[in-house]
Motif scaffolding. Structure first.
Motif, PDB file in Angstrom:
ATOM      1  N   TRP A   1      62.116  96.554  76.624  1.00 57.69           N
ATOM      2  CA  TRP A   1      62.348  96.236  78.029  1.00 57.69           C
ATOM      3  C   TRP A   1      62.855  97.503  78.695  1.00 57.69           C
ATOM      4  CZ3 TRP A   1      67.177  96.848  80.252  1.00 57.69           C
ATOM      5  CH2 TRP A   1      67.249  96.503  81.602  1.00 57.69           C
ATOM      6  N   ASP A   2      62.409  97.737  79.927  1.00 61.09           N
ATOM      7  CA  ASP A   2      62.967  98.819  80.734  1.00 61.09           C
ATOM      8  C   ASP A   2      63.041  98.366  82.179  1.00 61.09           C
ATOM      9  OD1 ASP A   2      60.543  99.708  82.258  1.00 61.09           O
ATOM     10  OD2 ASP A   2      59.845 100.368  80.296  1.00 61.09           O
ATOM     11  N   THR A   3      63.673  99.163  83.020  1.00 56.36           N
ATOM     12  CA  THR A   3      63.958  98.764  84.401  1.00 56.36           C
ATOM     13  C   THR A   3      62.823  99.041  85.380  1.00 56.36           C
ATOM     14  OG1 THR A   3      65.027 100.899  84.792  1.00 56.36           O
ATOM     15  CG2 THR A   3      66.440  99.067  84.097  1.00 56.36           C
ATOM     16  N   ASP A   4      61.736  99.634  84.933  1.00 60.08           N
ATOM     17  CA  ASP A   4      60.620  99.952  85.822  1.00 60.08           C
ATOM     18  C   ASP A   4      59.538  98.882  85.702  1.00 60.08           C
ATOM     19  OD1 ASP A   4      58.524 101.013  87.284  1.00 60.08           O
ATOM     20  OD2 ASP A   4      58.468 102.907  86.203  1.00 60.08           O
TER      21      ASP A   4
ATOM     22  N   ALA B   1      65.357  87.680  89.062  1.00 58.27           N
ATOM     23  CA  ALA B   1      66.034  86.393  88.893  1.00 58.27           C
ATOM     24  C   ALA B   1      66.549  86.208  87.464  1.00 58.27           C
ATOM     25  CB  ALA B   1      65.090  85.248  89.253  1.00 58.27           C
ATOM     26  N   SER B   2      65.903  86.881  86.504  1.00 64.00           N
ATOM     27  CA  SER B   2      66.349  86.768  85.113  1.00 64.00           C
ATOM     28  C   SER B   2      67.572  87.634  84.835  1.00 64.00           C
ATOM     29  CB  SER B   2      65.222  87.161  84.165  1.00 64.00           C
ATOM     30  OG  SER B   2      65.000  88.555  84.231  1.00 64.00           O
ATOM     31  N   GLY B   3      67.939  88.474  85.800  1.00 65.63           N
ATOM     32  CA  GLY B   3      69.095  89.346  85.632  1.00 65.63           C
ATOM     33  C   GLY B   3      68.756  90.710  85.082  1.00 65.63           C
TER      34      GLY B   3
END
Length: 141
Positions: free
Chosen positions: A82-85, A122-124
Protein backbone atom coordinates in the motif's frame (compact mmCIF):
# COMPACT_ATOMS: atom_id res chain seq x y z
CA UNK A 1 -10.21 -43.48 6.59
CA UNK A 2 -9.94 -40.15 8.49
CA UNK A 3 -10.72 -36.97 6.61
CA UNK A 4 -7.87 -34.49 6.24
CA UNK A 5 -8.07 -31.43 8.49
CA UNK A 6 -9.00 -28.01 7.19
CA UNK A 7 -5.33 -27.03 6.82
CA UNK A 8 -3.49 -24.24 8.55
CA UNK A 9 -5.45 -21.40 10.08
CA UNK A 10 -5.52 -18.22 7.99
CA UNK A 11 -3.17 -15.46 9.09
CA UNK A 12 -2.42 -11.86 8.16
CA UNK A 13 0.32 -9.31 8.95
CA UNK A 14 0.72 -5.63 8.08
CA UNK A 15 4.09 -3.92 8.36
CA UNK A 16 3.80 -0.12 8.22
CA UNK A 17 6.98 1.58 7.08
CA UNK A 18 8.24 5.14 6.72
CA UNK A 19 9.27 6.63 3.40
CA UNK A 20 12.82 5.26 3.67
CA UNK A 21 14.57 2.95 1.18
CA UNK A 22 16.15 1.02 4.08
CA UNK A 23 12.67 -0.16 5.09
CA UNK A 24 12.55 -2.50 2.07
CA UNK A 25 15.38 -4.64 3.49
CA UNK A 26 13.81 -4.63 6.94
CA UNK A 27 10.52 -5.86 5.44
CA UNK A 28 12.34 -8.60 3.51
CA UNK A 29 13.86 -9.89 6.76
CA UNK A 30 10.48 -9.76 8.52
CA UNK A 31 8.87 -11.55 5.56
CA UNK A 32 11.51 -14.29 5.76
CA UNK A 33 10.84 -14.72 9.49
CA UNK A 34 7.07 -14.83 8.97
CA UNK A 35 7.22 -17.42 6.17
CA UNK A 36 9.68 -19.54 8.14
CA UNK A 37 7.42 -19.40 11.21
CA UNK A 38 4.45 -20.52 9.09
CA UNK A 39 6.42 -23.37 7.47
CA UNK A 40 6.41 -21.95 3.92
CA UNK A 41 10.08 -22.25 2.88
CA UNK A 42 9.26 -22.72 -0.80
CA UNK A 43 7.83 -19.20 -0.90
CA UNK A 44 10.88 -17.47 0.60
CA UNK A 45 12.73 -16.52 -2.59
CA UNK A 46 9.80 -15.55 -4.82
CA UNK A 47 8.05 -13.69 -1.98
CA UNK A 48 11.20 -11.72 -1.13
CA UNK A 49 11.66 -10.76 -4.78
CA UNK A 50 8.03 -9.71 -5.16
CA UNK A 51 7.94 -7.78 -1.88
CA UNK A 52 11.16 -5.97 -2.84
CA UNK A 53 9.71 -4.92 -6.18
CA UNK A 54 6.34 -3.79 -4.82
CA UNK A 55 7.79 -1.92 -1.83
CA UNK A 56 10.63 -0.50 -3.91
CA UNK A 57 8.06 0.99 -6.27
CA UNK A 58 6.05 2.37 -3.36
CA UNK A 59 9.13 4.09 -1.90
CA UNK A 60 10.59 5.22 -5.23
CA UNK A 61 7.44 6.64 -6.78
CA UNK A 62 5.53 8.13 -3.84
CA UNK A 63 6.21 10.63 -1.08
CA UNK A 64 4.37 9.16 1.89
CA UNK A 65 4.53 6.09 4.09
CA UNK A 66 3.85 2.58 2.83
CA UNK A 67 2.87 -0.83 4.14
CA UNK A 68 3.60 -4.44 3.30
CA UNK A 69 0.58 -6.70 3.80
CA UNK A 70 0.93 -10.47 4.00
CA UNK A 71 -1.91 -12.99 4.13
CA UNK A 72 -2.36 -16.71 3.74
CA UNK A 73 -5.79 -18.22 3.46
CA UNK A 74 -6.11 -21.72 2.08
CA UNK A 75 -3.78 -22.49 -0.80
CA UNK A 76 -2.90 -18.91 -1.70
CA UNK A 77 -0.40 -16.52 -0.18
CA UNK A 78 -1.00 -12.86 -0.95
CA UNK A 79 1.43 -10.04 -0.47
CA UNK A 80 0.92 -6.45 -1.38
CA UNK A 81 2.17 -2.94 -0.96
CA UNK A 82 0.00 0.00 0.00
CA UNK A 83 1.19 3.54 -0.68
CA UNK A 84 -0.33 7.01 -0.52
CA UNK A 85 -0.40 7.69 -4.28
CA UNK A 86 -3.65 6.64 -6.01
CA UNK A 87 -2.00 6.69 -9.46
CA UNK A 88 -2.31 3.29 -11.16
CA UNK A 89 0.82 1.27 -11.86
CA UNK A 90 1.92 1.40 -15.52
CA UNK A 91 0.10 -0.93 -17.87
CA UNK A 92 3.02 -1.32 -20.27
CA UNK A 93 6.48 -2.62 -19.50
CA UNK A 94 9.73 -0.96 -20.55
CA UNK A 95 12.19 -2.74 -22.79
CA UNK A 96 14.19 -5.43 -21.00
CA UNK A 97 17.46 -3.48 -21.24
CA UNK A 98 16.05 -0.26 -19.73
CA UNK A 99 17.58 0.79 -16.41
CA UNK A 100 14.26 1.24 -14.53
CA UNK A 101 10.71 -0.01 -14.70
CA UNK A 102 11.23 -3.77 -14.87
CA UNK A 103 9.65 -4.46 -11.47
CA UNK A 104 6.11 -5.15 -12.67
CA UNK A 105 7.50 -7.39 -15.43
CA UNK A 106 9.11 -9.48 -12.65
CA UNK A 107 5.86 -9.46 -10.66
CA UNK A 108 3.99 -10.63 -13.75
CA UNK A 109 6.54 -13.40 -14.37
CA UNK A 110 6.84 -14.74 -10.79
CA UNK A 111 3.36 -14.27 -9.32
CA UNK A 112 0.46 -16.58 -10.06
CA UNK A 113 -1.81 -13.53 -10.19
CA UNK A 114 -1.53 -9.82 -9.46
CA UNK A 115 -3.52 -6.62 -9.61
CA UNK A 116 -4.17 -3.34 -7.90
CA UNK A 117 -6.97 -1.13 -6.63
CA UNK A 118 -7.39 2.39 -5.34
CA UNK A 119 -7.98 2.82 -1.63
CA UNK A 120 -10.44 5.54 -0.70
CA UNK A 121 -9.88 8.19 1.94
CA UNK A 122 -12.96 6.83 3.73
CA UNK A 123 -10.92 3.77 4.74
CA UNK A 124 -8.46 6.05 6.53
CA UNK A 125 -5.54 5.25 4.23
CA UNK A 126 -6.08 6.73 0.76
CA UNK A 127 -3.78 5.62 -2.04
CA UNK A 128 -3.41 2.32 -3.86
CA UNK A 129 -2.75 -1.30 -3.05
CA UNK A 130 -0.75 -3.43 -5.49
CA UNK A 131 -0.98 -7.14 -4.68
CA UNK A 132 0.21 -10.47 -5.98
CA UNK A 133 -0.44 -14.09 -5.10
CA UNK A 134 1.69 -17.20 -4.90
CA UNK A 135 0.48 -20.78 -4.64
CA UNK A 136 1.18 -21.92 -1.07
CA UNK A 137 0.02 -25.52 -1.60
CA UNK A 138 3.60 -26.73 -1.79
CA UNK A 139 4.13 -25.84 1.88
CA UNK A 140 3.10 -28.33 4.56
CA UNK A 141 -0.53 -28.11 5.51
Amino acid sequence: MPMPGPGPAPWEYTLYIPHDPRAVGICRRALRDILTTHHLPTLLEPAELLASELLGNAIRHTKGPAALKLRQSGPSFRLGAWDTDPTPPPTTYPRTHDEHGRGLRLVDAYADDWGWFQVSAASGAAGKYVWCELDAKSGPG
